[in-house]
Write a protein that holds these residues in place. Sequence first.
Motif, PDB file in Angstrom:
ATOM      1  N   THR A  34      52.087  39.728  37.547  1.00  0.00           N
ATOM      2  CA  THR A  34      51.379  38.969  38.629  1.00  0.00           C
ATOM      3  C   THR A  34      50.049  38.983  38.663  1.00  0.00           C
ATOM      4  O   THR A  34      49.319  39.830  39.013  1.00  0.00           O
ATOM      5  CB  THR A  34      52.022  39.285  39.915  1.00  0.00           C
ATOM      6  N   ALA A  35      49.167  37.705  38.532  1.00  0.00           N
ATOM      7  CA  ALA A  35      47.968  37.816  38.411  1.00  0.00           C
ATOM      8  C   ALA A  35      47.500  37.180  39.880  1.00  0.00           C
ATOM      9  O   ALA A  35      48.248  36.383  40.735  1.00  0.00           O
ATOM     10  CB  ALA A  35      47.386  36.242  37.610  1.00  0.00           C
ATOM     11  N   TYR A  36      46.397  37.975  40.441  1.00  0.00           N
ATOM     12  CA  TYR A  36      45.866  37.946  41.872  1.00  0.00           C
ATOM     13  C   TYR A  36      44.322  37.565  41.704  1.00  0.00           C
ATOM     14  O   TYR A  36      44.111  37.326  42.931  1.00  0.00           O
ATOM     15  CB  TYR A  36      46.391  39.070  42.692  1.00  0.00           C
ATOM     16  N   ALA A  37      43.866  37.357  40.649  1.00  0.00           N
ATOM     17  CA  ALA A  37      42.533  37.029  40.485  1.00  0.00           C
ATOM     18  C   ALA A  37      42.445  36.195  39.249  1.00  0.00           C
ATOM     19  O   ALA A  37      42.985  36.844  38.135  1.00  0.00           O
ATOM     20  CB  ALA A  37      41.431  38.197  40.570  1.00  0.00           C
ATOM     21  N   SER A  38      41.754  35.133  39.299  1.00  0.00           N
ATOM     22  CA  SER A  38      41.578  34.238  38.128  1.00  0.00           C
ATOM     23  C   SER A  38      40.392  34.538  37.138  1.00  0.00           C
ATOM     24  O   SER A  38      39.571  35.243  37.448  1.00  0.00           O
ATOM     25  CB  SER A  38      41.442  32.894  38.584  1.00  0.00           C
ATOM     26  N   ALA A  39      40.790  34.147  35.954  1.00  0.00           N
ATOM     27  CA  ALA A  39      39.875  34.663  34.752  1.00  0.00           C
ATOM     28  C   ALA A  39      38.390  33.672  35.078  1.00  0.00           C
ATOM     29  O   ALA A  39      38.397  32.738  35.750  1.00  0.00           O
ATOM     30  CB  ALA A  39      40.340  34.177  33.506  1.00  0.00           C
ATOM     31  N   GLU A  40      37.273  34.381  34.947  1.00  0.00           N
ATOM     32  CA  GLU A  40      36.085  33.703  35.210  1.00  0.00           C
ATOM     33  C   GLU A  40      35.229  33.777  33.802  1.00  0.00           C
ATOM     34  O   GLU A  40      35.350  34.771  33.226  1.00  0.00           O
ATOM     35  CB  GLU A  40      35.238  34.363  36.276  1.00  0.00           C
ATOM     36  N   ALA A  41      34.506  32.754  33.606  1.00  0.00           N
ATOM     37  CA  ALA A  41      33.385  32.611  32.456  1.00  0.00           C
ATOM     38  C   ALA A  41      32.541  33.898  32.229  1.00  0.00           C
ATOM     39  O   ALA A  41      32.092  34.233  33.495  1.00  0.00           O
ATOM     40  CB  ALA A  41      32.867  31.387  32.313  1.00  0.00           C
ATOM     41  N   ASP A  42      32.365  34.584  31.106  1.00  0.00           N
ATOM     42  CA  ASP A  42      31.332  35.517  31.012  1.00  0.00           C
ATOM     43  C   ASP A  42      31.860  36.934  31.653  1.00  0.00           C
ATOM     44  O   ASP A  42      31.054  37.837  32.006  1.00  0.00           O
ATOM     45  CB  ASP A  42      30.031  35.198  31.718  1.00  0.00           C
TER      46      ASP A  42
END
Length: 246
Positions: free
Chosen positions: A91-99
């Motif tokens: 379960t993803a609770y924080a999204s991917a971010e660039a860098d």
Amino acid sequence: MHSSPRPYILHLITLDLTTPGIRAFTTPGRPTENRGETTARTTSEFLQEFNLQLAINANYFYPFREKAPWDFHPHRGDRVNVVGQAIADGTAYASAEADWPALCISPANRAQISETGECPVGTAQAVAGRDLLILNNNPVALNGEPESDQPYSRTAVAVDKTGETLWLAIVDGKQPLYSEGITLAELTEVFKQLEVDTALCLDGGGSSTLVVKTGSRPTVLNAPAHTKIPMRERPVANHLGFYAQT
């Protein structure tokens, strides 16, 4: 313990993810509107709460403040947000971010580090960091000028090409004559000598903590220095832990 180019203590753990009973686990997220994604807890509390055998701190997080031993945030139980990808039990609770590259662990217990920060669909556990040190067995050029790369407390992870071996590295810092920290360039060299395929720094500084279970209780193996007080653990947003069941 290393004495050159300054005193520093390096804890290095090698995990064979093919070993029966070894299983990764990330702090579960409980996002609530305007109140953060997770509840801050120390690494020892995380290990004890979920009955793990080994745990380290993971993502950078916010809000954060450290002004004095009595004036800091978060405290235990405060709501906080993680930076970069975070997945617990699928379960993803924080999204991917660039860098912000991510360590992704599959349901089959294989690890990889995603340069983009986006884990594959179906990833079981994931945490993210800021500084990619090695990619495809080659050192990565660090951001900024070499003189800005100062000795610091570090928590880092690395994987081999098969995804079957995972390394955890924790370096103490901020403690003159005992352990004064390591630069990113020096930590890159440590991983280079291990011939890892990919290496990534997670959150560091006073967050850097390594805990194992001894009997029924958590034991802190390194010397975290929250609010400049040695052996004081910092409550952080999330963690990476391991079950080692026989």
